[in-house]
Enzyme design. Structure first.
Site, mmCIF file in Angstrom:
data_model
loop_
_atom_site.group_PDB
_atom_site.id
_atom_site.type_symbol
_atom_site.label_atom_id
_atom_site.label_comp_id
_atom_site.label_asym_id
_atom_site.label_seq_id
_atom_site.Cartn_x
_atom_site.Cartn_y
_atom_site.Cartn_z
ATOM 1 N N HIS A 19 0.865 -1.188 0.000
ATOM 2 C CA HIS A 19 0.000 0.000 0.000
ATOM 3 C C HIS A 19 0.897 1.231 0.000
ATOM 4 O O HIS A 19 1.552 1.527 -0.998
ATOM 5 C CB HIS A 19 -0.935 -0.058 1.210
ATOM 6 C CG HIS A 19 -2.059 0.933 1.182
ATOM 7 N ND1 HIS A 19 -2.340 1.727 0.106
ATOM 8 C CD2 HIS A 19 -2.991 1.257 2.122
ATOM 9 C CE1 HIS A 19 -3.398 2.494 0.377
ATOM 10 N NE2 HIS A 19 -3.802 2.222 1.604
ATOM 11 N N HIS A 60 -1.429 -1.259 -11.174
ATOM 12 C CA HIS A 60 -2.338 -0.820 -10.118
ATOM 13 C C HIS A 60 -3.532 -1.762 -10.066
ATOM 14 O O HIS A 60 -3.930 -2.340 -11.090
ATOM 15 C CB HIS A 60 -2.812 0.616 -10.392
ATOM 16 C CG HIS A 60 -3.458 1.275 -9.214
ATOM 17 N ND1 HIS A 60 -4.796 1.122 -8.927
ATOM 18 C CD2 HIS A 60 -2.956 2.075 -8.242
ATOM 19 C CE1 HIS A 60 -5.082 1.812 -7.835
ATOM 20 N NE2 HIS A 60 -3.988 2.400 -7.396
ATOM 21 N N ASP A 111 3.060 5.910 -6.974
ATOM 22 C CA ASP A 111 4.286 5.726 -6.212
ATOM 23 C C ASP A 111 5.541 5.828 -7.057
ATOM 24 O O ASP A 111 6.617 6.147 -6.546
ATOM 25 C CB ASP A 111 4.274 4.353 -5.519
ATOM 26 C CG ASP A 111 3.148 4.222 -4.522
ATOM 27 O OD1 ASP A 111 3.076 5.055 -3.609
ATOM 28 O OD2 ASP A 111 2.332 3.292 -4.662
#
Length: 378
Positions: free
Chosen positions: A225, A264, A315
Site C-alpha cells: 500500500h 495498479h 508511487d
C-alpha cells in the site's frame, strides 16, 4: 459462509461494493480520479491542499471567507502536546517512522476532549486537529532520531510549506513548496483503498476518530500500500545506473518478480496522479542537475509498457521526486499519511453521518463434522 455451491468469494474483495460514498471515485478504465465531482487534474492545476481538505469534508469548494477560516483552524493546530514530543524522544532512534506516527497519533487522543465524540461538530474539530498535527509528528521524528532540536511549527505557512520547514529548518522556495502541495492533493483520497476501508470499518463501530486513523496508518504502512514509493527508490538505488535498467527488468520479469510502482489494482491505463509526478520528477532533476533517477524511471516505464502493457502508478515517480527534495526514504509513506489524513477523516465523517456497523461474512472453506478426541489418542 459455506452454501455447498461454487464459491462466490472475491479474492481481496476485488470489485465488491462495500460502501456508498460521495467523496471520491476512480475510473480505472479511463484513468480518471475525482474528488467530490472534481477531476484531479483540475484540482492539481488550480487548488491547494487546504482547499481540497475542505472539499473532501464538506462536499463543495469553500468561499474565500470559509477557506480563510478553515486554513486558520488547520494552522492553529500544527502544535502537538509537549508530552507527545517527550514520549517520542524515548522511542528507539531506529524505529520505523510509520510505527512512530501510528503510536504518536494514538496518544493525541489523550489530549482531545472531543476525541471519542462522533457528532458532526465534535468529530470535525478532531479531524481539524489531527490533520494539522500529523505532519508535525512526522517531521519532528526525523529531527529527534537525528539528534536535532525539533523545529517549532510556523502557523504562517501552509501544511506543505510547514512540513518541509520543520524537516529542514529552513523554508522551501515557492516552486518546491507548490510541487509538494500538489503532491499532497494527488494523494488525498483514492476511493475505498485498503487504509480508507480500514478507517471506515473502525469508525463504523463508533470508535473515535483517533482510533480509526491509527488503524488507517497501520494499514498504510504495508509495502503493498503506502510503502511502495520507498520500495521504488530502493529499487532505483539498487539498479544504480541507466545502463543497468534493461537487464534488471528482464531478470525481474524472468523470475516473476514484481517491480514496485508499476501497475495498479484499479487502473488499466495511466494513473492520472503519475502524470503530475512524472513532471515533478523531471523538474526536480533539472533543478538539482541530477537526471539519472528520472531517466532510469522513464526507461523502466517504457520497458514495462512494451513488455507487459503496464503503466506507472502514483508511487513510481513520487519516489524520485521526494528523493531529489532530500527527503529520507523512510519518510515517503508518512508523507502519504500527511496527505491521506484528509481522505481518511472525510470518510470517517461520512461514516458517522449515516452509520451502519460494517460486518461482512466469511465463506467457510474448512472441514466439518470432526469429533473431539482425548489428547491421549491424538
Amino acid at each position: 459462509m459455506s452454501t455447498g455451491t461454487e464459491s462466490t468469494a472475491a479474492a481481496g474483495l476485488r470489485g465488491v461494493v462495500a460502501a456508498q460514498s460521495k467523496i471520491g471515485d476512480v475510473d480505472g478504465e479511463k484513468g480518471v480520479l475525482i474528488y467530490q465531482g472534481y477531476d484531479i487534474h483540475d484540482l492539481a492545476e488550480h487548488s491547494t491542499f487546504e482547499e481540497v481538505v475542505y472539499l473532501l469534508w464538506n462536499g463543495r469548494l469553500p468561499t474565500q471567507s470559509e477557506l480563510d477560516a478553515h486554513t486558520e483552524q488547520l494552522r492553529s493546530n500544527y502544535g502537538i502536546p509537549a508530552q507527545v514530543i517527550e514520549l517520542m524522544k524515548q522511542f528507539p532512534k531506529d524505529a520505523d517512522p510509520m510505527d512512530v506516527l501510528r503510536t504518536a497519533v494514538s496518544t493525541l487522543d489523550f489530549f482531545d476532549k472531543d476525541g471519542h465524540k462522533t457528532d458532526r461538530e465534535s468529530s470535525t474539530r478532531t479531524a481539524t486537529r489531527i490533520t494539522g498535527q500529523i505532519g508535525t509528528i512526522a517531521a519532528a521524528w526525523d529531527r529527534i532520531r537525528n539528534g536535532k532540536d525539533v523545529v517549532k511549527p510556523d502557523s504562517s505557512l501552509s501544511i506543505a510549506e510547514n512540513f518541509l520547514y520543520m524537516l529542514r529548518g529552513e523554508r522551501p522556495d515557492a516552486e518546491e513548496a507548490r510541487m509538494f502541495d500538489i503532491a499532497l492533493i494527488l494523494h488525498a483520497d483514492h476511493e475505498l483503498n485498503a487504509s480508507t476501508f480500514t478507517t471506515r470499518v473502525v469508525a463504523g463501530t463508533l470508535a473515535g476518530v483517533y482510533g480509526a486513523i491509527t488503524a488507517g496508518i497501520a494499514a498504510l504502512a504495508g509495502p503493498l500500500h503506502g510503502g511502495a514509493n520507498t520500495a521504488v527508490m530502493k529499487t532505483l538505488l539498487e539498479i544504480g545506473d541507466l545502463s543497468a535498467v534493461d537487464a534488471f527488468v528482464d531478470n525481474a520479469l524472468a523470475n516473476k518478480q514484481k517491480i514496485m510502482g508499476i501497475g495498479h489494482a484499479v487502473y488499466r491505463t495511466e494513473d492520472p496522479r503519475a502524470t503530475w509526478l512524472r513532471k515533478f520528477s523531471k523538474t526536480m532533476a533539472e533543478r538539482k542537475g541530477e537526471s539519472k533517477w528520472f531517466e532510469m524511471s522513464q526507461r523502466i516505464e517504457q520497458l514495462m509498457y512494451e513488455k507487459k502493457g503496464m503503466y506507472p502508478n502514483v508511487d513510481f515517480y513520487s519516489a524520485s521526486t521526494y528523493y531529489l527534495m532530500d527527503i529520507p526514504l523512510d519518510l515517503y509513506t508518512p508523507i502519504f499519511a500527511v496527505s491521506r489524513i484528509s481522505g481518511w477523516t472525510g470518510h470517517v465523517l461520512e461514516q458517522y453521518e449515516n452509520n451502519k456497523l460494517i460486518r461482512p461474512r466469511a465463506e467457510y472453506i474448512g472441514e466439518r463434522g470432526l469429533k473431539y478426541k482425548p489428547i491421549s489418542e491424538r
